[in-house]
Design a protein around this motif. Structure first.
Motif, PDB file in Angstrom:
ATOM      1  N   MET A   1       0.995  -1.242   0.044  1.00 11.94           N
ATOM      2  CA  MET A   1      -0.022  -0.087   0.014  1.00 11.94           C
ATOM      3  C   MET A   1       1.061   1.027   0.054  1.00 11.94           C
ATOM      4  O   MET A   1       2.292   1.259   0.496  1.00 11.94           O
ATOM      5  N   LEU A   2       0.210   2.378  -0.634  1.00 14.54           N
ATOM      6  CA  LEU A   2       1.040   3.516  -0.648  1.00 14.54           C
ATOM      7  C   LEU A   2       0.955   4.219   0.676  1.00 14.54           C
ATOM      8  O   LEU A   2       0.018   4.353   1.670  1.00 14.54           O
ATOM      9  N   SER A   3       2.028   5.075   1.158  1.00 14.55           N
ATOM     10  CA  SER A   3       2.040   5.913   2.379  1.00 14.55           C
ATOM     11  C   SER A   3       2.772   7.111   1.985  1.00 14.55           C
ATOM     12  O   SER A   3       3.059   7.564   0.909  1.00 14.55           O
ATOM     13  N   GLY A   4       3.076   7.982   3.167  1.00 15.33           N
ATOM     14  CA  GLY A   4       3.482   9.167   2.882  1.00 15.33           C
ATOM     15  C   GLY A   4       2.301  10.157   2.326  1.00 15.33           C
ATOM     16  O   GLY A   4       1.007   9.852   2.354  1.00 15.33           O
ATOM     17  N   ARG A   5       2.867  11.328   1.873  1.00 15.90           N
ATOM     18  CA  ARG A   5       1.825  12.328   1.682  1.00 15.90           C
ATOM     19  C   ARG A   5       1.332  12.058   0.283  1.00 15.90           C
ATOM     20  O   ARG A   5       2.149  12.044  -0.726  1.00 15.90           O
ATOM     21  N   LEU A   6      -0.158  11.867  -0.022  1.00 10.64           N
ATOM     22  CA  LEU A   6      -0.482  11.371  -1.333  1.00 10.64           C
ATOM     23  C   LEU A   6      -1.679  12.546  -1.816  1.00 10.64           C
ATOM     24  O   LEU A   6      -2.201  13.201  -1.061  1.00 10.64           O
ATOM     25  N   LEU A   7      -1.344  12.754  -3.071  1.00  8.54           N
ATOM     26  CA  LEU A   7      -2.366  13.813  -3.755  1.00  8.54           C
ATOM     27  C   LEU A   7      -3.353  12.978  -4.703  1.00  8.54           C
ATOM     28  O   LEU A   7      -2.592  12.391  -5.630  1.00  8.54           O
ATOM     29  N   VAL A   8      -4.644  12.917  -4.622  1.00 10.84           N
ATOM     30  CA  VAL A   8      -5.546  12.485  -5.337  1.00 10.84           C
ATOM     31  C   VAL A   8      -6.346  13.599  -6.460  1.00 10.84           C
ATOM     32  O   VAL A   8      -6.479  14.575  -5.974  1.00 10.84           O
ATOM     33  N   VAL A   9      -5.994  13.141  -7.742  1.00 13.94           N
ATOM     34  CA  VAL A   9      -6.435  14.295  -8.832  1.00 13.94           C
ATOM     35  C   VAL A   9      -7.296  13.949  -9.619  1.00 13.94           C
ATOM     36  O   VAL A   9      -7.434  12.590 -10.258  1.00 13.94           O
ATOM     37  N   ALA A  10      -8.222  14.767 -10.026  1.00 16.32           N
ATOM     38  CA  ALA A  10      -9.403  14.495 -10.949  1.00 16.32           C
ATOM     39  C   ALA A  10      -9.705  15.860 -11.356  1.00 16.32           C
ATOM     40  O   ALA A  10     -10.107  16.993 -10.841  1.00 16.32           O
ATOM     41  N   PHE A  11     -10.103  15.881 -12.865  1.00 14.63           N
ATOM     42  CA  PHE A  11     -10.547  17.021 -13.415  1.00 14.63           C
ATOM     43  C   PHE A  11     -11.763  16.722 -14.509  1.00 14.63           C
ATOM     44  O   PHE A  11     -12.213  15.751 -15.160  1.00 14.63           O
ATOM     45  N   GLU A  12     -12.823  17.643 -14.212  1.00  9.75           N
ATOM     46  CA  GLU A  12     -13.880  17.660 -15.068  1.00  9.75           C
ATOM     47  C   GLU A  12     -13.625  18.020 -16.665  1.00  9.75           C
ATOM     48  O   GLU A  12     -12.457  18.572 -17.011  1.00  9.75           O
ATOM     49  N   GLY A  13     -14.494  17.194 -17.549  1.00  7.17           N
ATOM     50  CA  GLY A  13     -14.023  17.185 -18.803  1.00  7.17           C
ATOM     51  C   GLY A  13     -13.870  15.954 -19.612  1.00  7.17           C
ATOM     52  O   GLY A  13     -14.521  14.937 -19.088  1.00  7.17           O
ATOM     53  N   TRP A  14     -12.835  15.933 -20.288  1.00  3.02           N
ATOM     54  CA  TRP A  14     -12.559  14.825 -21.362  1.00  3.02           C
ATOM     55  C   TRP A  14     -12.025  13.558 -20.424  1.00  3.02           C
ATOM     56  O   TRP A  14     -12.350  12.496 -20.939  1.00  3.02           O
ATOM     57  N   ASN A  15     -11.558  13.840 -19.403  1.00  2.00           N
ATOM     58  CA  ASN A  15     -11.019  12.780 -18.709  1.00  2.00           C
ATOM     59  C   ASN A  15     -11.915  12.150 -17.583  1.00  2.00           C
ATOM     60  O   ASN A  15     -11.627  11.176 -16.640  1.00  2.00           O
ATOM     61  N   ASP A  16     -13.315  12.410 -17.745  1.00  2.00           N
ATOM     62  CA  ASP A  16     -14.295  12.380 -16.486  1.00  2.00           C
ATOM     63  C   ASP A  16     -15.487  11.806 -17.037  1.00  2.00           C
ATOM     64  O   ASP A  16     -16.603  12.580 -16.689  1.00  2.00           O
ATOM     65  N   ALA A  17     -15.586  10.840 -17.889  1.00  2.00           N
ATOM     66  CA  ALA A  17     -16.803  10.226 -18.148  1.00  2.00           C
ATOM     67  C   ALA A  17     -17.695   9.791 -17.025  1.00  2.00           C
ATOM     68  O   ALA A  17     -17.157   9.570 -15.983  1.00  2.00           O
ATOM     69  N   GLY A  18     -19.176  10.201 -17.296  1.00  4.18           N
ATOM     70  CA  GLY A  18     -20.233  10.064 -16.269  1.00  4.18           C
ATOM     71  C   GLY A  18     -19.677  10.571 -14.909  1.00  4.18           C
ATOM     72  O   GLY A  18     -20.077  10.214 -13.827  1.00  4.18           O
ATOM     73  N   GLU A  19     -18.900  11.701 -14.835  1.00  2.00           N
ATOM     74  CA  GLU A  19     -18.545  12.442 -13.672  1.00  2.00           C
ATOM     75  C   GLU A  19     -17.830  11.416 -12.650  1.00  2.00           C
ATOM     76  O   GLU A  19     -18.134  11.603 -11.402  1.00  2.00           O
ATOM     77  N   ALA A  20     -17.350  10.466 -13.033  1.00  2.00           N
ATOM     78  CA  ALA A  20     -16.903   9.428 -12.076  1.00  2.00           C
ATOM     79  C   ALA A  20     -15.517   9.631 -11.171  1.00  2.00           C
ATOM     80  O   ALA A  20     -15.468   9.383 -10.022  1.00  2.00           O
TER      81      ALA A  20
END
Length: 305
Positions: A1-20
């Motif tokens: 599993m990952l540890s340390g400081r994590l950044l979770v990223v998501a953008f609206e638009g082309w990369n976001d079908a169904g706003e998932a």
């Protein structure tokens, strides 16, 4: 599993079908104790005729305009001692828990319209400022998949160490990309490890948000990151989403037949006895049924960025 400081990223638009993808990050934002620590200046990166500002009534009853932007959220309180005992099971129903729950940062917003290099430089600088060790990119694509089967998830990484540690694949996709791929390349060059998690959303329901895809992304994220993420109403909403599409298909013979074809193709590929030759033959049959077999771009590999 990952540890340390994590950044979770998501953008609206082309990369976001169904706003998932953004839906998954919004779930984390609601559950984590985070606050906004950095916001992109929309004047520099957005075309307002493409990403229009929105007016709405706020909590005080005043009409206010919200401008398209991207916001970085960070923990409001220091991370808990990783040696402390895990929270009780009941607590997991109320908020994100786990030894790394206080080390999660979030970045969510609209994909920029211009100046991607400058935008990327700002984001990477902010990540370095806050000592982010790993960035997890969430994406969702439209694909020829049936809504009646589990949502397909593909996790990949360009980082050799990350692939070895988490048993991930390396994407072989070549072609147009979104801002996620640009950020991922810049992060790796800056010494921040990255991985991408993509969900495949049925293209025939592209106009509606997909809670089932949100749930699939959260399941995979929880598997990789040392946290327990409450599902809230997502399980019930996913069932309602699937039932709603079933009702539509029940009134549309062509749609029902098409979904049956997708189900057959999916089941053939995933069956224990399926060989490479059988999979190839099933795919050829699917192309013949679909027309000339040229495709329309919906079969792109999910790590397109």
């Amino acid at each position: 599993m990952l540890s340390g400081r994590l950044l979770v990223v998501a953008f609206e638009g082309w990369n976001d079908a169904g706003e998932a993808a953004t839906g998954a990050v919004r779930v984390l934002q609601e559950q984590l104790d985070v606050s906004a620590i950095f916001e992109i200046d929309p004047e520099l990166y957005y075309d307002y005729q493409f990403n229009r500002p929105v007016i709405a009534v706020d909590d005080d009853g005043k009409r206010r305009i919200t401008w398209p932007t991207a916001t970085l959220y960070g923990p409001s309180a220091p991370a808990a001692d990783t040696d402390a005992p895990a929270p009780l099971a009941d607590d997991a129903d109320l908020s994100v828990s786990g030894s790394n729950g206080g080390n999660i940062f979030l970045l969510v917003g609209s994909e920029p319209s211009r100046s991607w290099k400058a935008f990327t430089a700002e984001i990477i600088d902010a990540a370095l400022t806050h000592d982010i060790s790993t960035i997890v990119f969430l994406g969702a694509m439209l694909a020829d998949v049936p809504h009646t089967r589990p949502i397909s998830i593909f996790a990949s990484s360009e980082n050799d160490e990350m692939r070895g540690e988490l048993q991930l694949e390396r994407s072989s996709y070549e072609g147009p990309v979104g801002i996620l791929s640009v950020l991922a390349e810049a992060a790796e060059q800056a010494g921040i490890s990255t991985l991408s998690i993509w969900a495949s959303v049925p293209h025939y329901v592209h106009n509606a948000p997909s809670p089932k895809a949100v749930l699939a992304l959260i399941d995979k994220l929880e598997e990789i990151v040392d946290v327990v993420i409450p599902r809230g109403d997502l399980v019930e909403e996913s069932g309602e989403w699937e039932n709603g599409i079933n009702a539509l298909a029940g009134d549309d013979e062509d749609m029902a037949a098409y979904i049956a074809q997708l189900e057959q193709a999916r089941d053939t590929v995933e069956s224990p006895e399926a060989s490479g030759e059988a999979i190839a033959k099933e795919f050829e049959r699917y192309l013949r049924r679909s027309g000339d077999g040229k495709g329309d771009g919906r079969n792109e590999p999910p790590a397109r960025g």
